[in-house]
Design a protein around this motif. Structure first.
Motif, short mmCIF file in Angstrom:
data_model
loop_
_atom_site.label_atom_id
_atom_site.label_comp_id
_atom_site.label_asym_id
_atom_site.label_seq_id
_atom_site.Cartn_x
_atom_site.Cartn_y
_atom_site.Cartn_z
N ARG A 124 -16.74 -7.02 -2.61
CA ARG A 124 -17.92 -6.17 -2.51
C ARG A 124 -18.32 -5.94 -1.06
O ARG A 124 -18.64 -4.82 -0.66
N GLN A 125 -18.29 -7.02 -0.27
CA GLN A 125 -18.65 -6.88 1.13
C GLN A 125 -17.64 -6.01 1.88
O GLN A 125 -18.02 -5.23 2.75
N ARG A 126 -16.37 -6.14 1.54
CA ARG A 126 -15.34 -5.32 2.18
C ARG A 126 -15.57 -3.84 1.88
O ARG A 126 -15.41 -2.98 2.74
N PRO A 149 -23.38 -4.01 4.62
CA PRO A 149 -23.09 -5.41 4.31
C PRO A 149 -24.17 -6.38 4.77
O PRO A 149 -24.23 -7.51 4.27
N GLY A 150 -25.02 -5.97 5.70
CA GLY A 150 -26.11 -6.83 6.14
C GLY A 150 -27.43 -6.53 5.48
O GLY A 150 -28.45 -7.13 5.84
N ASP A 151 -27.44 -5.63 4.49
CA ASP A 151 -28.67 -5.26 3.80
C ASP A 151 -29.18 -6.45 2.98
O ASP A 151 -28.50 -6.91 2.06
N PRO A 152 -30.36 -7.00 3.29
CA PRO A 152 -30.84 -8.19 2.58
C PRO A 152 -31.26 -7.92 1.14
O PRO A 152 -31.58 -8.85 0.42
N HIS A 180 -29.34 -7.04 -1.26
CA HIS A 180 -28.32 -7.45 -2.22
C HIS A 180 -27.87 -8.87 -1.91
O HIS A 180 -27.92 -9.32 -0.76
N PRO A 181 -27.44 -9.63 -2.91
CA PRO A 181 -27.24 -11.08 -2.76
C PRO A 181 -26.07 -11.48 -1.84
O PRO A 181 -26.04 -12.61 -1.38
N ASP A 182 -25.12 -10.60 -1.60
CA ASP A 182 -23.94 -10.97 -0.82
C ASP A 182 -24.09 -10.63 0.67
O ASP A 182 -23.13 -10.70 1.41
N HIS A 183 -25.30 -10.23 1.07
CA HIS A 183 -25.44 -9.66 2.42
C HIS A 183 -25.06 -10.69 3.50
O HIS A 183 -25.26 -11.88 3.35
N GLU A 184 -24.46 -10.16 4.55
CA GLU A 184 -24.15 -10.92 5.75
C GLU A 184 -24.54 -10.06 6.92
O GLU A 184 -24.07 -8.92 7.02
N HIS A 185 -25.37 -10.57 7.81
CA HIS A 185 -25.76 -9.74 8.95
C HIS A 185 -24.74 -9.90 10.06
O HIS A 185 -24.97 -10.52 11.09
N ARG A 206 -2.60 -0.39 4.13
CA ARG A 206 -2.05 -1.73 4.32
C ARG A 206 -1.01 -1.69 5.43
O ARG A 206 -0.37 -0.67 5.66
N GLY A 207 -0.83 -2.79 6.08
CA GLY A 207 0.07 -2.87 7.21
C GLY A 207 -0.61 -3.66 8.30
O GLY A 207 -1.74 -4.10 8.15
N PRO A 208 0.04 -3.88 9.45
CA PRO A 208 -0.57 -4.65 10.53
C PRO A 208 -1.91 -4.06 10.93
O PRO A 208 -2.02 -2.87 11.20
N GLY A 209 -2.94 -4.89 10.94
CA GLY A 209 -4.26 -4.43 11.35
C GLY A 209 -5.10 -3.89 10.24
O GLY A 209 -6.25 -3.52 10.46
N ALA A 210 -4.60 -3.79 9.01
CA ALA A 210 -5.42 -3.25 7.92
C ALA A 210 -6.52 -4.23 7.57
O ALA A 210 -6.29 -5.42 7.53
N PRO A 211 -7.74 -3.73 7.30
CA PRO A 211 -8.82 -4.63 6.94
C PRO A 211 -8.58 -5.26 5.59
O PRO A 211 -8.19 -4.59 4.66
N HIS A 212 -8.81 -6.56 5.48
CA HIS A 212 -8.59 -7.20 4.20
C HIS A 212 -9.51 -8.37 3.99
O HIS A 212 -9.53 -8.96 2.92
N ARG A 213 -10.29 -8.73 5.00
CA ARG A 213 -11.16 -9.88 4.85
C ARG A 213 -12.56 -9.44 4.51
O ARG A 213 -12.77 -8.41 3.90
N GLY A 214 -13.56 -10.22 4.93
CA GLY A 214 -14.94 -9.92 4.59
C GLY A 214 -15.51 -8.89 5.52
O GLY A 214 -14.82 -8.20 6.25
N ALA A 215 -16.85 -8.82 5.55
CA ALA A 215 -17.52 -7.80 6.35
C ALA A 215 -17.55 -8.15 7.82
O ALA A 215 -17.89 -7.33 8.64
N GLY A 216 -17.20 -9.39 8.17
CA GLY A 216 -17.36 -9.80 9.54
C GLY A 216 -16.27 -9.29 10.45
O GLY A 216 -16.48 -8.38 11.24
#
Length: 241
Positions: free
Chosen positions: A75-77, A229-232, A234-239, A42-52
Motif C-alpha cells: 500500500r505504501q509503495r 505515504p506520510g498522510d497521518p 491512514h494507518p500505514d503512514h510514514e513521514h 522491473r530491472g536494476p533500480g526499479a522501486p520495490h520497497r516501502g515508501a522510504g
C-alpha cells in the motif's frame, strides 16, 4: 501548446483495479493504470520497497525483487508511486504553460536508479520523479536557469567554506581551516568562482522546484489507497520522502 491530460483512452473515472483514477488534478483524472505501469517496471533500480528509499537501486537478483511483500508495504509503495506519477503530470502541465519543449521519454527501466545522495538531498519522491519524468527535469532546468546568484553570495560561500578550497599542497601538509589558513593554502577565488555560482544556482533551482511543487499539489485530490505515504489519516503512514 495543448495541455496534456491525465485520463488516458480506455480508462474511466471510478471502478477498481487499474481502471478508475488514482488522483484528480484540478478535477481531471490521473488514471490508476499510470501508477500501475510505473510499479510494473522491473530491472536494476526499479522501486520495490516501502515508501522510504524505494527509489534507490537495490542491485538484487530478480527473484528477490519479486518476492511477496507485506500488504502494508504494498500500500505504501502504491502511495509513493502515485506521488511520483502526480509530480510527472504536474510538471507536464507546468511545461505546457511555460511553452517548454519536453524531450521524448526514454525507457523507464533505464532512469529509475537514483543515487543515494539525491535521495538524501531531495527525498525519494522528488528524486524518483526527476529520474522518471523528462517534464520534471525540464522544469527544474528552467527554474535553475531563472535563478540569479549575487556576487556577495558567491564570495560569502567561499569565505565560509575554506575546507572545500584547500590546495593539494595544503592538504598534503595536513592544513585544516580550524588551524588558520594562509592565502597561499587556498585555491584562488577567480578559479573557483564559476563552480560556486553554478552550485548555488542549482540549490536555488531546487528550492524553487520544491516551492512550485508544494503550490501545484494544492489542486490535487487523491483517491482512497493513493494518499501521500506520510498522510497521518491512514494507518500505514510514514513521514518519509
Amino acid at each position: 501548446m495543448e495541455r496534456p491530460r491525465g485520463l488516458h483512452q480506455g480508462d474511466r473515472p471510478g471502478g477498481d483495479g487499474v481502471t478508475g483514477h488514482a488522483a484528480l488534478v484540478d478535477g481531471e483524472a490521473i488514471a490508476k493504470s499510470r501508477v500501475e505501469a510505473f510499479l510494473d517496471v522491473r530491472g536494476p533500480g526499479a522501486p520495490h520497497r516501502g515508501a522510504g528509499n524505494c527509489a534507490t537501486s537495490p542491485h538484487e537478483p530478480a527473484p528477490a525483487r519479486r518476492q511477496a511483500e507485506a500488504p502494508s508495504a504494498a500500500r505504501q509503495r502504491r502511495r509513493w508511486a502515485t506521488q511520483v506519477v502526480v509530480t510527472d503530470e504536474l510538471a507536464r502541465r507546468a511545461c505546457a504553460d511555460r511553452s517548454l519543449n519536453v524531450p521524448e521519454e526514454v525507457s523507464p527501466a533505464s532512469v529509475l536508479a537514483v543515487a543515494e545522495t539525491d535521495v538524501a538531498d531531495l527525498g525519494s519522491i522528488v528524486a524518483a520523479a526527476l529520474a522518471h519524468s523528462p517534464a520534471a527535469r525540464t522544469l527544474l532546468a528552467a527554474l535553475e536557469a531563472e535563478q540569479t546568484v549575487p556576487e556577495t553570495a558567491v564570495r560569502g560561500y567561499y569565505a565560509r567554506n575554506h575546507d572545500r578550497f584547500l590546495t593539494p599542497e595544503a592538504l598534503r601538509r595536513g592544513v585544516t581551516p580550524f588551524d588558520g589558513v594562509a592565502p597561499e593554502d587556498l585555491l584562488p577565488y577567480d578559479e573557483v568562482r564559476e563552480g560556486i555560482s553554478r552550485e548555488l544556482r542549482k540549490a536555488a533551482g531546487r528550492k524553487a522546484f520544491f516551492g512550485w511543487l508544494d503550490q501545484a499539489r494544492a489542486g490535487v485530490t487523491y483517491a482512497h489507497g493513493h494518499e501521500h505515504p506520510g498522510d497521518p489519516s491512514h494507518p500505514d503512514h510514514e513521514h518519509r520522502h
